[in-house]
Design a protein around this motif. Structure first.
Motif, PDB file in Angstrom:
ATOM      1  N   ILE A  81      36.989  13.761  21.893  1.00  0.00           N
ATOM      2  CA  ILE A  81      37.973  12.795  22.388  1.00  0.00           C
ATOM      3  C   ILE A  81      38.625  13.319  23.670  1.00  0.00           C
ATOM      4  CG2 ILE A  81      38.527  11.639  20.200  1.00  0.00           C
ATOM      5  CD1 ILE A  81      40.934  13.491  19.924  1.00  0.00           C
ATOM      6  N   GLU A  82      39.098  12.377  24.494  1.00  0.00           N
ATOM      7  CA  GLU A  82      39.736  12.778  25.744  1.00  0.00           C
ATOM      8  C   GLU A  82      41.081  12.100  25.886  1.00  0.00           C
ATOM      9  OE1 GLU A  82      37.277  12.336  29.232  1.00  0.00           O
ATOM     10  OE2 GLU A  82      35.586  13.288  28.197  1.00  0.00           O
ATOM     11  N   PHE A  83      41.985  12.782  26.506  1.00  0.00           N
ATOM     12  CA  PHE A  83      43.298  12.192  26.798  1.00  0.00           C
ATOM     13  C   PHE A  83      43.589  12.322  28.280  1.00  0.00           C
ATOM     14  CE2 PHE A  83      43.698  13.423  22.338  1.00  0.00           C
ATOM     15  CZ  PHE A  83      44.173  12.245  21.790  1.00  0.00           C
ATOM     16  N   LYS A  84      43.961  11.202  28.862  1.00  0.00           N
ATOM     17  CA  LYS A  84      44.340  11.204  30.265  1.00  0.00           C
ATOM     18  C   LYS A  84      45.658  10.481  30.399  1.00  0.00           C
ATOM     19  CE  LYS A  84      39.597  10.336  31.439  1.00  0.00           C
ATOM     20  NZ  LYS A  84      38.636   9.571  32.176  1.00  0.00           N
ATOM     21  N   VAL A  85      46.248  10.650  31.558  1.00  0.00           N
ATOM     22  CA  VAL A  85      47.514   9.965  31.800  1.00  0.00           C
ATOM     23  C   VAL A  85      47.309   8.461  31.847  1.00  0.00           C
ATOM     24  CG1 VAL A  85      48.368   9.501  34.137  1.00  0.00           C
ATOM     25  CG2 VAL A  85      49.461  11.208  32.711  1.00  0.00           C
ATOM     26  N   SER A  86      46.085   8.052  32.227  1.00  0.00           N
ATOM     27  CA  SER A  86      45.828   6.626  32.373  1.00  0.00           C
ATOM     28  C   SER A  86      45.432   5.951  31.063  1.00  0.00           C
ATOM     29  CB  SER A  86      44.723   6.422  33.408  1.00  0.00           C
ATOM     30  OG  SER A  86      43.598   7.159  32.995  1.00  0.00           O
ATOM     31  N   ASN A  87      45.481   6.734  29.948  1.00  0.00           N
ATOM     32  CA  ASN A  87      45.169   6.109  28.657  1.00  0.00           C
ATOM     33  C   ASN A  87      46.014   4.863  28.437  1.00  0.00           C
ATOM     34  OD1 ASN A  87      43.258   7.855  27.870  1.00  0.00           O
ATOM     35  ND2 ASN A  87      44.375   8.736  26.151  1.00  0.00           N
ATOM     36  N   GLU A  88      45.436   3.888  27.746  1.00  0.00           N
ATOM     37  CA  GLU A  88      46.185   2.664  27.470  1.00  0.00           C
ATOM     38  C   GLU A  88      47.475   2.967  26.725  1.00  0.00           C
ATOM     39  OE1 GLU A  88      43.893  -0.324  25.467  1.00  0.00           O
ATOM     40  OE2 GLU A  88      42.236   0.068  26.873  1.00  0.00           O
ATOM     41  N   SER A  89      47.354   3.931  25.808  1.00  0.00           N
ATOM     42  CA  SER A  89      48.536   4.242  25.017  1.00  0.00           C
ATOM     43  C   SER A  89      49.337   5.379  25.636  1.00  0.00           C
ATOM     44  CB  SER A  89      48.111   4.593  23.603  1.00  0.00           C
ATOM     45  OG  SER A  89      47.069   5.544  23.665  1.00  0.00           O
ATOM     46  N   ALA A  90      49.243   5.486  26.969  1.00  0.00           N
ATOM     47  CA  ALA A  90      49.873   6.620  27.649  1.00  0.00           C
ATOM     48  C   ALA A  90      51.363   6.754  27.335  1.00  0.00           C
ATOM     49  CB  ALA A  90      49.677   6.505  29.148  1.00  0.00           C
ATOM     50  N   TRP A  91      52.009   5.631  27.173  1.00  0.00           N
ATOM     51  CA  TRP A  91      53.456   5.709  26.895  1.00  0.00           C
ATOM     52  C   TRP A  91      53.735   6.433  25.594  1.00  0.00           C
ATOM     53  CZ3 TRP A  91      55.094   3.393  22.404  1.00  0.00           C
ATOM     54  CH2 TRP A  91      54.175   2.494  21.815  1.00  0.00           C
ATOM     55  N   GLU A  92      52.699   6.401  24.739  1.00  0.00           N
ATOM     56  CA  GLU A  92      52.918   7.048  23.456  1.00  0.00           C
ATOM     57  C   GLU A  92      52.297   8.442  23.388  1.00  0.00           C
ATOM     58  OE1 GLU A  92      51.853   6.566  18.757  1.00  0.00           O
ATOM     59  OE2 GLU A  92      50.975   5.188  20.208  1.00  0.00           O
ATOM     60  N   VAL A  93      51.014   8.539  23.779  1.00  0.00           N
ATOM     61  CA  VAL A  93      50.336   9.809  23.580  1.00  0.00           C
ATOM     62  C   VAL A  93      49.835  10.471  24.861  1.00  0.00           C
ATOM     63  CG1 VAL A  93      49.576   9.243  21.259  1.00  0.00           C
ATOM     64  CG2 VAL A  93      48.105   8.699  23.200  1.00  0.00           C
ATOM     65  N   GLY A  94      50.111   9.882  26.021  1.00  0.00           N
ATOM     66  CA  GLY A  94      49.580  10.478  27.252  1.00  0.00           C
ATOM     67  C   GLY A  94      50.195  11.832  27.512  1.00  0.00           C
ATOM     68  N   LEU A  95      49.578  12.559  28.431  1.00  0.00           N
ATOM     69  CA  LEU A  95      50.110  13.870  28.778  1.00  0.00           C
ATOM     70  C   LEU A  95      51.135  13.710  29.894  1.00  0.00           C
ATOM     71  CD1 LEU A  95      46.730  15.724  28.687  1.00  0.00           C
ATOM     72  CD2 LEU A  95      48.656  16.207  27.188  1.00  0.00           C
ATOM     73  N   ALA A  96      52.364  14.002  29.581  1.00  0.00           N
ATOM     74  CA  ALA A  96      53.447  13.823  30.543  1.00  0.00           C
ATOM     75  C   ALA A  96      53.250  14.712  31.767  1.00  0.00           C
ATOM     76  CB  ALA A  96      54.775  14.127  29.880  1.00  0.00           C
ATOM     77  N   CYS A  97      52.493  15.787  31.603  1.00  0.00           N
ATOM     78  CA  CYS A  97      52.296  16.739  32.694  1.00  0.00           C
ATOM     79  C   CYS A  97      51.325  16.205  33.739  1.00  0.00           C
ATOM     80  CB  CYS A  97      51.741  18.030  32.120  1.00  0.00           C
ATOM     81  SG  CYS A  97      50.342  17.737  31.044  1.00  0.00           S
ATOM     82  N   GLY A  98      50.621  15.128  33.433  1.00  0.00           N
ATOM     83  CA  GLY A  98      49.670  14.583  34.395  1.00  0.00           C
ATOM     84  C   GLY A  98      48.294  15.190  34.242  1.00  0.00           C
ATOM     85  N   GLY A  99      48.114  16.061  33.274  1.00  0.00           N
ATOM     86  CA  GLY A  99      46.816  16.690  33.076  1.00  0.00           C
ATOM     87  C   GLY A  99      45.889  15.836  32.231  1.00  0.00           C
ATOM     88  N   GLU A 100      44.691  16.354  32.051  1.00  0.00           N
ATOM     89  CA  GLU A 100      43.719  15.683  31.177  1.00  0.00           C
ATOM     90  C   GLU A 100      43.100  16.745  30.294  1.00  0.00           C
ATOM     91  OE1 GLU A 100      42.075  12.827  34.744  1.00  0.00           O
ATOM     92  OE2 GLU A 100      40.689  13.426  33.156  1.00  0.00           O
TER      93      GLU A 100
END
Lengths: 109, 226
Positions: A81-100
């Motif tokens: 799985i991947e997490f980016k700031v641009s994830n749809e659910s960014a407000w909930e689970v995105g990385l606040a640091c701007g990383g991926e």
């Protein structure tokens, strides 16, 4: 000079397995930008939803737990799985640091 | 990951063996990799690349493959001379940071199992004690007795064997005296300046746990400086 600053996560996974729980091991396998935890950082999750360790600074752990519970349900052995700031659910689970980060989830069996 | 592999990893960690876990992210297969040992058939194709990554002690996916490598290296050995109050706190910090700890103190009433459960204690004078411990450039010395009879021989051993970190407790005055003794013993300024004295980063605290924290902080910062 390097030291292995080990967090004893695997030892804890063993304890959980001995207590007859199903366990998923989550490992950070790739990072881009300023991610909070380095590659190789680990977290374990069991079928009760308990977790230990970390793969971020608290930003995506809840989402990882949710993914792992899905793995147990679908009886899937592993998943990336991947997490980016641009994830749809960014407000909930995105990385606040701007990383991926990319995380590898695998059941221990 | 197989349960059996998890057990194997834990066992190797306990034995302080250097190894890597290699995982094929495509099919979920994983195994242990050790230098100069046969590699599992499924990873044979990428043996050279895995070995290269292992040598660099770097975690990550090998470029152009689906193989993730995570290396486990031997923890740094920390030798504490002086089973004093500060040492009791140091041991706890050092444990959570995964340093391998030994304590040397010839004074039996300090260096007791009761005061330091689960820690390797060598109840001997430093000279005899160092004959029992294998030390190298991956070893750190924390001298805490500020008694020249005990600290000095340990410091001399650490300087001769090029320890990666050497620290000694004591005031500036105590340290100045220590330096002149070492000079008389034949060590040069370059060597003597390697000793962190007074030991620890400046935190301001004077209590035993605060001094222990300042020492361990300096040690960790040196791990990343070198």
């Amino acid at each position: 000079m390097k030291n292995s600053f080990d967090e004893k996560i695997l030892e804890e996974a063993k304890d959980w397995l001995e207590a007859k729980r199903n366990v998923v091991l989550a490992t950070v396998i790739q990072t881009w930008g300023s991610s909070p935890r380095p590659i190789g950082s680990r977290m374990i999750i069991n079928d009760k939803g308990d977790f230990s360790g970390s793969v971020s600074g608290g930003c995506v752990e809840t989402a990882v737990v949710r993914e792992c519970l899905g793995l147990f349900k679908e009886k899937k052995p592993f998943k990336k799985i991947e997490f980016k700031v641009s994830n749809e659910s960014a407000w909930e689970v995105g990385l606040a640091c701007g990383g991926e980060i990319a995380i590898f989830l695998e059941q221990i069996n | 990951m197989k349960k059996q592999l998890l057990n194997e990893i834990i066992e190797k960690k306990e034995k302080k063996i250097e190894f890597a876990i290699i995982t094929n992210l495509e099919n979920g297969e994983s195994c242990v990799f050790e230098k100069n040992k046969p590699i599992s058939k499924n990873f044979e194709k990428h043996k050279e690349k895995i070995n290269f990554q292992f040598e660099k002690k770097k975690n990550g996916i090998i470029e152009g493959t689906n193989i993730f490598v995570e290396t486990y290296i031997r923890p740094i050995k920390v030798i504490i001379v002086g089973a004093v109050h500060i040492a009791q706190y140091l041991v706890n910090f050092a444990k959570s940071l995964n340093f391998e700890i030994s304590i040397i103190d010839p004074r039996g009433y300090f260096a007791s199992k009761k005061r330091f459960p689960d820690i390797k204690i060598i109840n001997k004078w430093p000279k005899e004690a160092f004959a029992e411990i294998k030390t190298d450039q991956n070893t750190a010395l924390i001298a805490l007795t500020h008694d020249p009879k005990i600290d000095d021989p340990a410091l001399q051993h650490a300087l001769k064997n090029n320890f990666f970190y050497i620290g000694a407790l004591g005031s500036k005055k105590t340290h100045a005296n220590r330096c002149s003794r070492l000079k008389e013993a034949g060590f040069n300024d370059g060597q003597i300046n390697k000793i962190f004295g007074p030991i620890g980063i400046k935190l301001g605290g004077r209590s035993a746990p605060e001094i222990a924290l300042s020492i361990i902080a300096q040690l960790v910062s040196e791990v990343y400086n070198k």
